[in-house]
Design a protein around this motif. Structure first.
Motif, PDB file in Angstrom:
ATOM      1  N   TYR A  22       9.661 -44.618  -2.220  1.00 46.86           N
ATOM      2  CA  TYR A  22       8.256 -44.725  -1.798  1.00 46.86           C
ATOM      3  C   TYR A  22       7.382 -44.001  -2.817  1.00 46.86           C
ATOM      4  O   TYR A  22       7.574 -42.806  -3.074  1.00 46.86           O
ATOM      5  CB  TYR A  22       8.090 -44.139  -0.394  1.00 46.86           C
ATOM      6  N   ASN A  23       6.441 -44.729  -3.399  1.00 43.79           N
ATOM      7  CA  ASN A  23       5.586 -44.176  -4.449  1.00 43.79           C
ATOM      8  C   ASN A  23       4.365 -43.506  -3.831  1.00 43.79           C
ATOM      9  O   ASN A  23       3.457 -44.188  -3.340  1.00 43.79           O
ATOM     10  CB  ASN A  23       5.139 -45.279  -5.417  1.00 43.79           C
ATOM     11  N   ILE A  24       4.371 -42.171  -3.859  1.00 43.10           N
ATOM     12  CA  ILE A  24       3.253 -41.417  -3.294  1.00 43.10           C
ATOM     13  C   ILE A  24       2.162 -41.279  -4.347  1.00 43.10           C
ATOM     14  O   ILE A  24       2.410 -40.796  -5.452  1.00 43.10           O
ATOM     15  CB  ILE A  24       3.711 -40.029  -2.813  1.00 43.10           C
ATOM     16  N   HIS A  25       0.962 -41.699  -4.005  1.00 40.58           N
ATOM     17  CA  HIS A  25      -0.197 -41.568  -4.880  1.00 40.58           C
ATOM     18  C   HIS A  25      -1.114 -40.477  -4.342  1.00 40.58           C
ATOM     19  O   HIS A  25      -1.290 -40.344  -3.127  1.00 40.58           O
ATOM     20  CB  HIS A  25      -0.977 -42.880  -4.955  1.00 40.58           C
ATOM     21  N   VAL A  26      -1.670 -39.700  -5.238  1.00 48.17           N
ATOM     22  CA  VAL A  26      -2.649 -38.675  -4.875  1.00 48.17           C
ATOM     23  C   VAL A  26      -3.946 -39.017  -5.584  1.00 48.17           C
ATOM     24  O   VAL A  26      -3.977 -39.151  -6.811  1.00 48.17           O
ATOM     25  CB  VAL A  26      -2.175 -37.259  -5.276  1.00 48.17           C
ATOM     26  N   ASN A  27      -5.008 -39.185  -4.820  1.00 48.89           N
ATOM     27  CA  ASN A  27      -6.305 -39.587  -5.371  1.00 48.89           C
ATOM     28  C   ASN A  27      -6.188 -40.845  -6.224  1.00 48.89           C
ATOM     29  O   ASN A  27      -6.801 -40.975  -7.281  1.00 48.89           O
ATOM     30  CB  ASN A  27      -6.929 -38.462  -6.194  1.00 48.89           C
ATOM     31  N   GLY A  28      -5.345 -41.780  -5.762  1.00 50.81           N
ATOM     32  CA  GLY A  28      -5.245 -43.067  -6.428  1.00 50.81           C
ATOM     33  C   GLY A  28      -4.325 -43.125  -7.623  1.00 50.81           C
ATOM     34  O   GLY A  28      -4.207 -44.167  -8.265  1.00 50.81           O
ATOM     35  N   VAL A  29      -3.642 -42.016  -7.946  1.00 46.64           N
ATOM     36  CA  VAL A  29      -2.761 -41.974  -9.117  1.00 46.64           C
ATOM     37  C   VAL A  29      -1.346 -41.619  -8.674  1.00 46.64           C
ATOM     38  O   VAL A  29      -1.147 -40.737  -7.834  1.00 46.64           O
ATOM     39  CB  VAL A  29      -3.266 -40.933 -10.142  1.00 46.64           C
ATOM     40  N   HIS A  31       1.926 -39.973  -8.070  1.00 47.91           N
ATOM     41  CA  HIS A  31       2.294 -38.553  -8.139  1.00 47.91           C
ATOM     42  C   HIS A  31       3.805 -38.383  -8.203  1.00 47.91           C
ATOM     43  O   HIS A  31       4.317 -37.616  -9.007  1.00 47.91           O
ATOM     44  CB  HIS A  31       1.733 -37.825  -6.923  1.00 47.91           C
ATOM     45  N   CYS A  32       4.549 -39.087  -7.359  1.00 50.20           N
ATOM     46  CA  CYS A  32       6.010 -38.983  -7.380  1.00 50.20           C
ATOM     47  C   CYS A  32       6.622 -40.126  -6.582  1.00 50.20           C
ATOM     48  O   CYS A  32       5.936 -40.811  -5.820  1.00 50.20           O
ATOM     49  CB  CYS A  32       6.472 -37.635  -6.822  1.00 50.20           C
ATOM     50  N   ARG A  33       7.914 -40.316  -6.786  1.00 49.77           N
ATOM     51  CA  ARG A  33       8.686 -41.299  -6.016  1.00 49.77           C
ATOM     52  C   ARG A  33       9.693 -40.541  -5.168  1.00 49.77           C
ATOM     53  O   ARG A  33      10.442 -39.717  -5.684  1.00 49.77           O
ATOM     54  CB  ARG A  33       9.406 -42.274  -6.949  1.00 49.77           C
ATOM     55  N   VAL A  34       9.720 -40.832  -3.876  1.00 53.53           N
ATOM     56  CA  VAL A  34      10.628 -40.103  -2.986  1.00 53.53           C
ATOM     57  C   VAL A  34      11.382 -41.082  -2.094  1.00 53.53           C
ATOM     58  O   VAL A  34      10.939 -42.211  -1.861  1.00 53.53           O
ATOM     59  CB  VAL A  34       9.861 -39.090  -2.094  1.00 53.53           C
ATOM     60  N   ARG A  35      12.510 -40.600  -1.597  1.00 50.48           N
ATOM     61  CA  ARG A  35      13.295 -41.377  -0.655  1.00 50.48           C
ATOM     62  C   ARG A  35      12.879 -41.017   0.762  1.00 50.48           C
ATOM     63  O   ARG A  35      12.293 -39.959   1.027  1.00 50.48           O
ATOM     64  CB  ARG A  35      14.781 -41.103  -0.864  1.00 50.48           C
ATOM     65  N   TYR A  36      13.214 -41.890   1.684  1.00 52.02           N
ATOM     66  CA  TYR A  36      12.941 -41.632   3.104  1.00 52.02           C
ATOM     67  C   TYR A  36      13.573 -40.308   3.532  1.00 52.02           C
ATOM     68  O   TYR A  36      12.965 -39.509   4.245  1.00 52.02           O
ATOM     69  CB  TYR A  36      13.480 -42.790   3.943  1.00 52.02           C
ATOM     70  N   SER A  37      14.804 -40.061   3.057  1.00 52.07           N
ATOM     71  CA  SER A  37      15.522 -38.846   3.462  1.00 52.07           C
ATOM     72  C   SER A  37      14.802 -37.579   3.001  1.00 52.07           C
ATOM     73  O   SER A  37      14.856 -36.547   3.692  1.00 52.07           O
ATOM     74  CB  SER A  37      16.947 -38.862   2.907  1.00 52.07           C
ATOM     75  N   GLN A  38      14.121 -37.632   1.844  1.00 49.40           N
ATOM     76  CA  GLN A  38      13.380 -36.469   1.374  1.00 49.40           C
ATOM     77  C   GLN A  38      12.187 -36.171   2.267  1.00 49.40           C
ATOM     78  O   GLN A  38      11.910 -35.014   2.599  1.00 49.40           O
ATOM     79  CB  GLN A  38      12.908 -36.700  -0.067  1.00 49.40           C
ATOM     80  N   LEU A  39      11.481 -37.226   2.668  1.00 52.92           N
ATOM     81  CA  LEU A  39      10.341 -37.036   3.565  1.00 52.92           C
ATOM     82  C   LEU A  39      10.816 -36.604   4.954  1.00 52.92           C
ATOM     83  O   LEU A  39      10.148 -35.812   5.623  1.00 52.92           O
ATOM     84  CB  LEU A  39       9.529 -38.326   3.662  1.00 52.92           C
ATOM     85  N   LEU A  40      11.962 -37.105   5.364  1.00 57.73           N
ATOM     86  CA  LEU A  40      12.533 -36.679   6.653  1.00 57.73           C
ATOM     87  C   LEU A  40      12.875 -35.193   6.604  1.00 57.73           C
ATOM     88  O   LEU A  40      12.649 -34.454   7.573  1.00 57.73           O
ATOM     89  CB  LEU A  40      13.776 -37.504   6.977  1.00 57.73           C
ATOM     90  N   LYS A  80       0.661 -43.083   6.758  1.00 56.81           N
ATOM     91  CA  LYS A  80      -0.135 -42.454   7.821  1.00 56.81           C
ATOM     92  C   LYS A  80       0.367 -41.048   8.119  1.00 56.81           C
ATOM     93  O   LYS A  80      -0.418 -40.137   8.402  1.00 56.81           O
ATOM     94  CB  LYS A  80      -0.089 -43.321   9.085  1.00 56.81           C
ATOM     95  N   TYR A  81       1.690 -40.868   8.052  1.00 56.35           N
ATOM     96  CA  TYR A  81       2.268 -39.549   8.299  1.00 56.35           C
ATOM     97  C   TYR A  81       1.784 -38.538   7.249  1.00 56.35           C
ATOM     98  O   TYR A  81       1.337 -37.437   7.589  1.00 56.35           O
ATOM     99  CB  TYR A  81       3.793 -39.628   8.283  1.00 56.35           C
ATOM    100  N   MET A  82       1.867 -38.906   5.970  1.00 53.05           N
ATOM    101  CA  MET A  82       1.437 -38.005   4.891  1.00 53.05           C
ATOM    102  C   MET A  82      -0.053 -37.683   5.003  1.00 53.05           C
ATOM    103  O   MET A  82      -0.478 -36.538   4.786  1.00 53.05           O
ATOM    104  CB  MET A  82       1.742 -38.629   3.534  1.00 53.05           C
TER     105      MET A  82
END
Length: 433
Positions: A22-29, A31-40, A80-82
């Motif tokens: 999952y590609n997390i963007h911060v302010n439209g850019v 930021h990092c790629r994370v797995r579901y397990s990392q967010l869990l 939505k969670y983030m």
């Protein structure tokens, strides 16, 4: 900061098995790629610390492989969670959440396939690129910074983030060159420094380097470069110094445990000299603005802020003298001096530079242990009595010493004439003078 997860990617794991990133963007850019397990894992840690009633609901686990529609549904739920966590004052400001974000800088190393043991040997730097391809150092990014956010928030395409080695002693190059990625990074930096003219090369040396480059002999290329003048130095923009006399234009380079000066005297004569960090009793950075000539109490108007780095230097056995550099890069120069001293003290105490870097990456190297303390020092005395009067821009100016020794709980407890002594200076013997 606005968080979004606009897309997902299917990537291969260490064992070859595919997973969804999952590609997390911060302010439209990005930021990092994370797995579901990392967010869990982040979610479970937040629940443990703040309770289930405070932390928003998290998308449930699935037993079977997700269909494309389910992947899209989970993406929306995670987004939505983030956003919910970030908007909550308690959760969004928590150390748990922010430490999760701080790992973004290590994601750069992960993408490059740089081993964990070598991550601390490199740092990210914010630079400003000029039209002719040269670049000027703005600052070194801190461990907690979000690199993409740092550069995009400036809204200027001239700014870039580059990766460079963060150590000074070239003997540590051997550690880096043990690994293919480390070797490639060090080689690329060396080539760039030669092309920018930071490393001095004569015609014969240039011929030898070119031959090694054609043979793709990267280690031999670096070994030869190590013997050249200014290898491993950072070169700063032209600025002004009061040494050997006031108003001299100077180009400062930092490396080899020294500040190298190439000074243009008022007579247009060029002189070169070096100031060893082991002979600096202390140094400090001050910001100031010229006093207004108008009525008392009037604002300084649009006067430009001056940044100055000044160090007290042992010119001879019994003579100390302040040397001042006026430069927008004064803070960056100060950081260079501090990191040189950290390295020297670890080496002198018989410690491991690898362990120091590992503590830095893990966030265990505290500023109070070996870095700077914020104080309110007096403005620096000038040998020239005619120097224009200065007013402090801030009540909290930076006084940097080689080792913080303050036990005070507040910067306001420090008197106007207080500054740190240099314990590293005292600890390094007379044989270095």
């Amino acid at each position: 900061m606005h968080f979004s997860i606009p897309e997902t990617e299917t990537r291969a794991g260490d064992g070859g098995a595919a997973y969804v990133a999952y590609n997390i963007h911060v302010n439209g850019v990005l930021h990092c790629r994370v797995r579901y397990s990392q967010l869990l894992g982040l979610h479970e840690q937040l629940r443990k610390e703040y309770g289930a009633n405070v932390v928003p609901a998290f998308p449930p686990k699935k037993i079977f492989t997700l269909t494309p529609a389910e992947v899209e549904q989970r993406r929306e739920q995670l987004e939505k969670y983030m956003q919910a966590v970030r908007q909550d004052p308690t959760l969004g400001g928590s150390e748990t959440f922010n430490s999760f974000l701080r790992k973004a800088q290590q994601a750069v190393a992960s993408k490059l396939d740089l081993p964990d043991d070598l991550v601390g040997y490199f740092s990210l730097f914010l630079v400003r690129e000029t039209k002719d391809g040269a670049f000027s150092f703005v600052r070194k990014l801190q461990e907690f910074e979000l690199p993409y956010v740092s550069v995009t928030s400036l809204h200027n395409p001239e700014f870039r983030i580059i990766l460079r080695k963060s150590y000074w002693d070239s003997s540590y190059d051997d550690d880096v060159m043990e690994h293919r990625v480390g070797l490639n990074l060090l080689y690329a930096q060396t080539v760039s420094d030669i092309e920018h003219g930071w490393i001095l090369v004569n015609k014969e040396q240039h011929r030898q380097l070119k031959s090694l480059q054609e043979k793709v002999s990267k280690k031999e290329f670096i070994r030869l470069a190590q013997t050249l003048k200014y290898y491993g130095y950072l070169k700063f923009d032209p600025c002004v110094t009061d040494f050997p006399e006031k108003g001299c234009h100077v180009v400062v380079s930092a490396g080899n445990n020294e500040l190298n000066f190439q000074v243009r005297l008022p007579s247009e004569q060029i002189k070169e000299g070096s100031f060893k960090v082991t002979r600096m009793r202390c140094w400090r950075v001050t910001s100031s603005v010229p006093m207004s000539n108008g009525p008392s109490g009037s604002s300084p108007g649009k006067s430009e802020v001056k940044l100055e780095l000044a160090f007290e230097y042992l010119m001879s056995k019994d003579r100390l003298q302040w040397v001042t550099i006026t430069s927008p890069q004064a803070i960056m120069l100060s950081i260079c001096l501090q990191s040189m001293v950290d390295e020297l003290m670890v080496k002198k105490s018989g410690g491991s530079i690898r362990k120091m870097f590992r503590r830095r990456v893990n966030g265990a190297l505290r500023r109070s242990d070996s870095q700077q303390a914020v104080k309110s020092p007096p403005l620096l005395d000038s040998p020239d009595a005619s120097r224009e009067p200065m007013a402090k821009l801030s009540s909290k100016l930076t006084s940097v010493s080689l080792r913080g020794i303050s036990h005070s709980s507040s910067a306001n407890d420090v008197g106007a004439n207080d500054f740190h002594g240099n314990y590293a200076f005292e600890g390094i013997g007379d044989e270095d003078l």
